[in-house]
Design an enzyme around this catalytic site. Structure first.
Site, PDB file in Angstrom:
ATOM      1  CB  SER A   1      28.987  38.718  39.610  1.00  0.00           C
ATOM      2  OG  SER A   1      29.058  37.795  40.677  1.00  0.00           O
TER       3      SER A   1
ATOM      4  CE1 TYR B   1      26.751  42.569  42.729  1.00  0.00           C
ATOM      5  CE2 TYR B   1      27.137  40.217  42.931  1.00  0.00           C
ATOM      6  CZ  TYR B   1      27.535  41.460  42.497  1.00  0.00           C
ATOM      7  OH  TYR B   1      28.714  41.600  41.813  1.00  0.00           O
TER       8      TYR B   1
ATOM      9  N   GLY C   1      34.675  36.824  39.451  1.00  0.00           N
ATOM     10  CA  GLY C   1      34.675  36.376  40.837  1.00  0.00           C
ATOM     11  C   GLY C   1      35.011  37.549  41.736  1.00  0.00           C
TER      12      GLY C   1
ATOM     13  CB  ILE D   1      37.552  42.142  41.460  1.00  0.00           C
ATOM     14  CG1 ILE D   1      36.806  41.267  40.442  1.00  0.00           C
ATOM     15  CG2 ILE D   1      38.709  42.889  40.806  1.00  0.00           C
ATOM     16  CD1 ILE D   1      37.608  40.144  39.849  1.00  0.00           C
TER      17      ILE D   1
ATOM     18  CB  THR E   1      37.330  46.866  43.871  1.00  0.00           C
ATOM     19  OG1 THR E   1      36.289  46.188  44.574  1.00  0.00           O
ATOM     20  CG2 THR E   1      37.366  46.363  42.437  1.00  0.00           C
TER      21      THR E   1
ATOM     22  CB  ALA F   1      33.680  48.420  46.577  1.00  0.00           C
TER      23      ALA F   1
END
Ligand SMILES: *[C@@H]1O[C@H](CO)[C@@H](O)[C@H](O)[C@H]1NC(C)=O
Length: 159
Positions: free
Chosen positions: A38, A51, A84, A86, A88, A90
């Site tokens: 990322s 993260y 970047g 996405i 999804t 989540a």
């Protein structure tokens, strides 16, 4: 701290373990390693230090591995996919919970197109791929003068 250690285990240690286990086979077949990373591995993003720590570490580990494989003349490529936002499930679930999150979903890249970009990058043995395009711009913020970097990271991009 327990969360942080779990997060490191899942998102860093497991990557290193998998790559180490697969490396002998990859060396035989001229294989590819593709790391899902990322722009948070290139710049600080506020409130996500756990993260960022993992993403920076992935970049460090796999960039070293790439250089070592090259120096040893091994035909194994390492591609870091610098992604970047996405779209999804989540991501959608997280964004539903933050103020203004629904609007941010408009910037999320479609999952299938992202997958295609990642696979293309691995197959062509690219060192890095940036997807969507703004991931490259964000990744270079630290090259800017400090006052601009501070403004962008602390204000403009902060959630
Ligand atoms: C490296 O591996 C690829 C398969 O991924 C192969 O096409 C290529 O010919 C190999 N290159 C060398 C120098 O062995």
């Amino acid at each position: 701290m327990d969360f942080f250690v779990d997060f490191m285990n899942i998102n860093l240690i497991s990557y290193v373990r998998l790559a180490s286990l697969a490396l002998p086979l990859l060396k035989e077949g001229g294989g590819h390693i593709v790391v899902m990373s990322s722009y948070a591995g290139k710049i600080p993003t506020l409130s996500f230090s756990f993260y960022n720590a993992v993403q920076f570490a992935q970049d460090g580990f796999f960039s070293c591995l790439r250089a070592e494989l090259k120096k040893a003349d091994r035909n194994v490529s390492v591609t870091v996919a610098v992604l970047g936002m996405i779209g999804t499930e989540a991501t959608k679930n997280v964004l539903k919970k933050v103020p203004g999150g629904e609007d941010m979903l408009a910037y999320a890249a479609p999952v299938d197109q992202t997958a295609q970009a990642v696979i293309r990058g691995g197959a062509t043995r690219a060192r890095e791929i940036y997807y969507p395009f703004y991931s490259w711009i964000l990744s270079n913020i630290r090259r800017l003068p400090a006052f601009l970097e501070d403004y962008l990271i602390q204000d403009a991009l902060a959630m």
